[in-house]
Design a protein around this motif. Structure first.
Motif, PDB file in Angstrom:
ATOM      1  N   GLY A  54       0.803  -1.211   0.000  1.00  0.00           N
ATOM      2  CA  GLY A  54       0.000   0.000   0.000  1.00  0.00           C
ATOM      3  C   GLY A  54       0.837   1.264   0.000  1.00  0.00           C
ATOM      4  N   GLU A  55       0.151   2.387  -0.001  1.00  0.00           N
ATOM      5  CA  GLU A  55       0.780   3.708   0.012  1.00  0.00           C
ATOM      6  C   GLU A  55       0.205   4.508   1.169  1.00  0.00           C
ATOM      7  OE1 GLU A  55       0.456   7.718  -2.665  1.00  0.00           O
ATOM      8  OE2 GLU A  55       0.848   5.840  -3.742  1.00  0.00           O
ATOM      9  N   VAL A  56       1.092   5.187   1.886  1.00  0.00           N
ATOM     10  CA  VAL A  56       0.662   6.004   3.018  1.00  0.00           C
ATOM     11  C   VAL A  56      -0.062   7.244   2.480  1.00  0.00           C
ATOM     12  CG1 VAL A  56       1.394   7.305   5.050  1.00  0.00           C
ATOM     13  CG2 VAL A  56       2.592   5.188   4.432  1.00  0.00           C
ATOM     14  N   THR A  57      -1.327   7.401   2.853  1.00  0.00           N
ATOM     15  CA  THR A  57      -2.096   8.571   2.409  1.00  0.00           C
ATOM     16  C   THR A  57      -2.284   9.585   3.537  1.00  0.00           C
ATOM     17  OG1 THR A  57      -4.143   7.362   2.910  1.00  0.00           O
ATOM     18  CG2 THR A  57      -3.336   7.278   0.641  1.00  0.00           C
ATOM     19  N   HIS A  58      -2.008   9.152   4.768  1.00  0.00           N
ATOM     20  CA  HIS A  58      -2.100  10.073   5.911  1.00  0.00           C
ATOM     21  C   HIS A  58      -1.217   9.546   7.022  1.00  0.00           C
ATOM     22  CE1 HIS A  58      -3.738  12.597   9.105  1.00  0.00           C
ATOM     23  NE2 HIS A  58      -3.867  11.496   9.832  1.00  0.00           N
ATOM     24  N   TYR A  59      -0.499  10.476   7.698  1.00  0.00           N
ATOM     25  CA  TYR A  59       0.297  10.087   8.860  1.00  0.00           C
ATOM     26  C   TYR A  59       0.411  11.273   9.803  1.00  0.00           C
ATOM     27  CZ  TYR A  59       4.020   8.788  11.999  1.00  0.00           C
ATOM     28  OH  TYR A  59       4.733   8.521  13.132  1.00  0.00           O
ATOM     29  N   ALA A  60       0.083  11.050  11.074  1.00  0.00           N
ATOM     30  CA  ALA A  60       0.233  12.092  12.093  1.00  0.00           C
ATOM     31  C   ALA A  60       0.194  11.460  13.467  1.00  0.00           C
ATOM     32  CB  ALA A  60      -0.882  13.131  11.967  1.00  0.00           C
ATOM     33  N   ASN A  61       1.222  11.740  14.265  1.00  0.00           N
ATOM     34  CA  ASN A  61       1.253  11.311  15.679  1.00  0.00           C
ATOM     35  C   ASN A  61       1.035   9.811  15.860  1.00  0.00           C
ATOM     36  OD1 ASN A  61       1.554  14.053  16.475  1.00  0.00           O
ATOM     37  ND2 ASN A  61      -0.665  14.335  16.271  1.00  0.00           N
ATOM     38  N   GLY A  62       1.685   9.014  15.028  1.00  0.00           N
ATOM     39  CA  GLY A  62       1.607   7.568  15.177  1.00  0.00           C
ATOM     40  C   GLY A  62       0.370   6.930  14.594  1.00  0.00           C
ATOM     41  N   GLU A  63      -0.480   7.707  13.945  1.00  0.00           N
ATOM     42  CA  GLU A  63      -1.666   7.161  13.281  1.00  0.00           C
ATOM     43  C   GLU A  63      -1.500   7.307  11.773  1.00  0.00           C
ATOM     44  OE1 GLU A  63      -5.286   8.788  14.688  1.00  0.00           O
ATOM     45  OE2 GLU A  63      -4.868   8.372  16.801  1.00  0.00           O
ATOM     46  N   ARG A  97      -6.700   1.793   8.438  1.00  0.00           N
ATOM     47  CA  ARG A  97      -6.293   2.716   9.495  1.00  0.00           C
ATOM     48  C   ARG A  97      -5.497   1.931  10.529  1.00  0.00           C
ATOM     49  NH1 ARG A  97     -12.373   4.449  10.173  1.00  0.00           N
ATOM     50  NH2 ARG A  97     -12.436   2.287   9.482  1.00  0.00           N
ATOM     51  N   THR A  98      -4.337   2.462  10.902  1.00  0.00           N
ATOM     52  CA  THR A  98      -3.466   1.702  11.784  1.00  0.00           C
ATOM     53  C   THR A  98      -2.660   2.614  12.691  1.00  0.00           C
ATOM     54  OG1 THR A  98      -1.729   0.000  11.847  1.00  0.00           O
ATOM     55  CG2 THR A  98      -1.575   1.640  10.102  1.00  0.00           C
ATOM     56  N   LEU A  99      -2.260   2.078  13.822  1.00  0.00           N
ATOM     57  CA  LEU A  99      -1.311   2.730  14.709  1.00  0.00           C
ATOM     58  C   LEU A  99       0.069   2.157  14.430  1.00  0.00           C
ATOM     59  CD1 LEU A  99      -3.291   2.577  18.087  1.00  0.00           C
ATOM     60  CD2 LEU A  99      -3.289   4.406  16.387  1.00  0.00           C
ATOM     61  N   THR A 100       1.095   2.978  14.481  1.00  0.00           N
ATOM     62  CA  THR A 100       2.444   2.495  14.207  1.00  0.00           C
ATOM     63  C   THR A 100       3.465   3.343  14.938  1.00  0.00           C
ATOM     64  OG1 THR A 100       4.091   2.044  12.485  1.00  0.00           O
ATOM     65  CG2 THR A 100       2.592   3.902  12.099  1.00  0.00           C
ATOM     66  N   LYS A 101       4.564   2.721  15.340  1.00  0.00           N
ATOM     67  CA  LYS A 101       5.668   3.446  15.962  1.00  0.00           C
ATOM     68  C   LYS A 101       6.690   3.918  14.931  1.00  0.00           C
ATOM     69  CE  LYS A 101       5.312   1.049  20.412  1.00  0.00           C
ATOM     70  NZ  LYS A 101       6.004   0.192  21.411  1.00  0.00           N
ATOM     71  N   LYS A 102       6.503   3.501  13.683  1.00  0.00           N
ATOM     72  CA  LYS A 102       7.422   3.907  12.616  1.00  0.00           C
ATOM     73  C   LYS A 102       7.104   5.323  12.147  1.00  0.00           C
ATOM     74  CE  LYS A 102       8.678  -0.599  10.680  1.00  0.00           C
ATOM     75  NZ  LYS A 102       8.109  -1.468  11.706  1.00  0.00           N
ATOM     76  N   GLU A 103       8.168   6.048  11.795  1.00  0.00           N
ATOM     77  CA  GLU A 103       7.992   7.378  11.212  1.00  0.00           C
ATOM     78  C   GLU A 103       7.722   7.201   9.719  1.00  0.00           C
ATOM     79  OE1 GLU A 103       7.915  10.429  12.549  1.00  0.00           O
ATOM     80  OE2 GLU A 103       8.072   9.576  14.577  1.00  0.00           O
ATOM     81  N   LEU A 104       6.556   7.631   9.274  1.00  0.00           N
ATOM     82  CA  LEU A 104       6.163   7.454   7.883  1.00  0.00           C
ATOM     83  C   LEU A 104       5.976   8.816   7.217  1.00  0.00           C
ATOM     84  CD1 LEU A 104       3.469   4.659   8.389  1.00  0.00           C
ATOM     85  CD2 LEU A 104       5.893   4.349   7.846  1.00  0.00           C
ATOM     86  N   SER A 105       5.906   8.804   5.906  1.00  0.00           N
ATOM     87  CA  SER A 105       5.631  10.028   5.154  1.00  0.00           C
ATOM     88  C   SER A 105       4.572   9.735   4.102  1.00  0.00           C
ATOM     89  CB  SER A 105       6.903  10.562   4.491  1.00  0.00           C
ATOM     90  OG  SER A 105       7.481   9.578   3.648  1.00  0.00           O
ATOM     91  N   VAL A 106       3.744  10.729   3.822  1.00  0.00           N
ATOM     92  CA  VAL A 106       2.689  10.569   2.823  1.00  0.00           C
ATOM     93  C   VAL A 106       3.326  10.252   1.464  1.00  0.00           C
ATOM     94  CG1 VAL A 106       0.832  11.744   1.587  1.00  0.00           C
ATOM     95  CG2 VAL A 106       1.084  12.055   4.057  1.00  0.00           C
ATOM     96  N   GLY A 107       2.765   9.237   0.801  1.00  0.00           N
ATOM     97  CA  GLY A 107       3.288   8.796  -0.482  1.00  0.00           C
ATOM     98  C   GLY A 107       4.275   7.648  -0.384  1.00  0.00           C
TER      99      GLY A 107
END
Length: 381
Positions: free
Chosen positions: A261-270, A283-293
């Motif tokens: 998949g592709e990250v379409t939203h990320y903020a504060n671990g969500e 929709r998921t919780l994660t400890k990884k730092e992600l970026s949109v796209g």
């Protein structure tokens, strides 16, 4: 006296920055002709650790064990054991012993003679040999079988004789190459716990090679997952299963549903991940730092998923509708294969916690599969 369980809960020298490794593989390369079977591998194992090398055939795990035993020499790099460089030291002079899958017992010798063989080769006094053999027979609970020969024993009993012979010389490290592969499932499960208890009683370092995930997960303090001569992850069984370091490890250990998949939203671990091939947003919780796209994988284990006839009430959970395609009944659990409209099959595991046989889910039913936003794992490698 402190229990084994208490010791195991506290035992984690790999988390202590001051702890010195008992065994160190340092930049090990092993080639056979032009084929590299171990590729610049480094690994630390600690004293009294039950360590598992886990991988498919050809991953390099047995070659690594054979180099530690001295049956093979590294092409480059070095192996250290208790502060000693093992290069050039023949197998019979190394403070290790190896137990093979075939057990390699002498068929013409009794149980006690098999156990005593290595001690006699070392020139130990007869009285000491008798005491040590008696100690080993008691340790593996074979006192009544001392005069029998291997063909008069069951597979599990032969396995214990081989184990007693291997530890009789009191090596610093016991190496086990697929030690339970010849046993049936029930006996294999029983022997796993026997090996764990024995390792604790002896206070030895055990290094086991296996392709059996369940075996490694049950027995080992830590597991090194190997592929193509490299280590993909070293961690405790729980960490390897619940927090795999990569898509490969997640897919190799246990059953899992994985979606690209592709990250379409990320903020504060969500995060929200759009899986285009599955026409699904997760929709998921994660400890990884992600970026949109960012391109990622989302993995969720079958037992983390709920299956039901009705749509879940909680709109916050991830839910999909599909057709129940296959059902496997294992007694303690059911495994369902649910086919989505896009052709993907979801694996769902449901524990049979109660004796419930009325109105079970059936083939071809329309069902919902759902999972919480903390049920799965986001993988970036």
């Amino acid at each position: 006296m402190e229990s084994f369980g208490s010791f195991r809960r506290k035992f984690s020298p790999w988390n202590d920055p001051t702890a010195k490794p008992f065994i160190s593989f340092e930049n090990i390369v092993k080639k056979f002709d032009d084929v590299t079977v171990v590729d610049n591998l480094s690994l630390n194992i600690f004293n009294r650790e039950f360590f598992a090398l886990l991988g498919a055939s050809g991953s390099g795990k047995s070659t690594l064990l054979r180099m530690l035993a001295g049956f093979e020499e590294p092409t480059s790099g070095r192996i250290m054991l208790d502060g000693q460089d093992l290069r050039g030291i023949p197998p019979y002079k190394r403070p290790v012993n190896m137990m093979f899958q075939s057990y390699a017992l002498f068929p013409h010798m009794t149980v006690e003679a098999n156990i005593a063989f290595g001690l006699k080769q070392d020139g130990m006094a007869k009285s000491e040999i008798e005491d040590r053999v008696a100690e080993m027979l008691k340790l593996v609970k074979l006192e009544k079988y001392s005069k029998r020969k291997p063909h008069q024993l069951s597979g599990g009993q032969r396995q214990r004789v081989a184990l007693a012979r291997a530890v009789a010389k009191r090596p610093k490290v016991l190496l086990l190459d697929e030690p339970l592969g010849a046993l049936d499932k029930k006996l294999r499960e029983e022997t796993q716990f026997e090996l764990m208890d024995l390792q604790m009683k002896l206070g030895l370092t055990f290094v086991v090679v296996t392709h059996d995930q369940e075996e490694a997960m049950t027995m080992a303090d830590r597991i090194a997952v190997m592929d193509k001569g490299q280590i993909m992850q070293v961690a405790t069984p729980a960490e390897v299963y619940e927090a795999p370091s990569s898509k490969f490890v997640a897919d190799f250990i246990g059953n899992v549903n994985i979606m690209a998949g592709e990250v379409t939203h990320y903020a504060n671990g969500e995060a929200e991940i759009h899986c285009a091939a599955d026409n699904l947003s997760i929709r998921t919780l994660t400890k990884k730092e992600l970026s949109v796209g960012q391109q990622v994988w989302y993995a969720v284990r079958p037992e983390k998923i709920t299956i039901s006839r009705e749509a879940p009430d909680d709109i916050a959970v991830n839910a999909l509708r599909g057709e129940l395609w296959d059902i496997a009944y294992f007694g303690d659990m059911n495994v369902f294969h649910v086919r989505m409209t896009n052709g993907r099959t979801f694996k769902v595991a449901s524990m049979n916690a109660m004796r419930k046989t009325d109105d079970p889910l059936g083939y071809d039913e329309q069902v919902w599969v759902s999972f919480e936003n903390n049920a799965g794992m986001v993988l970036v490698d």
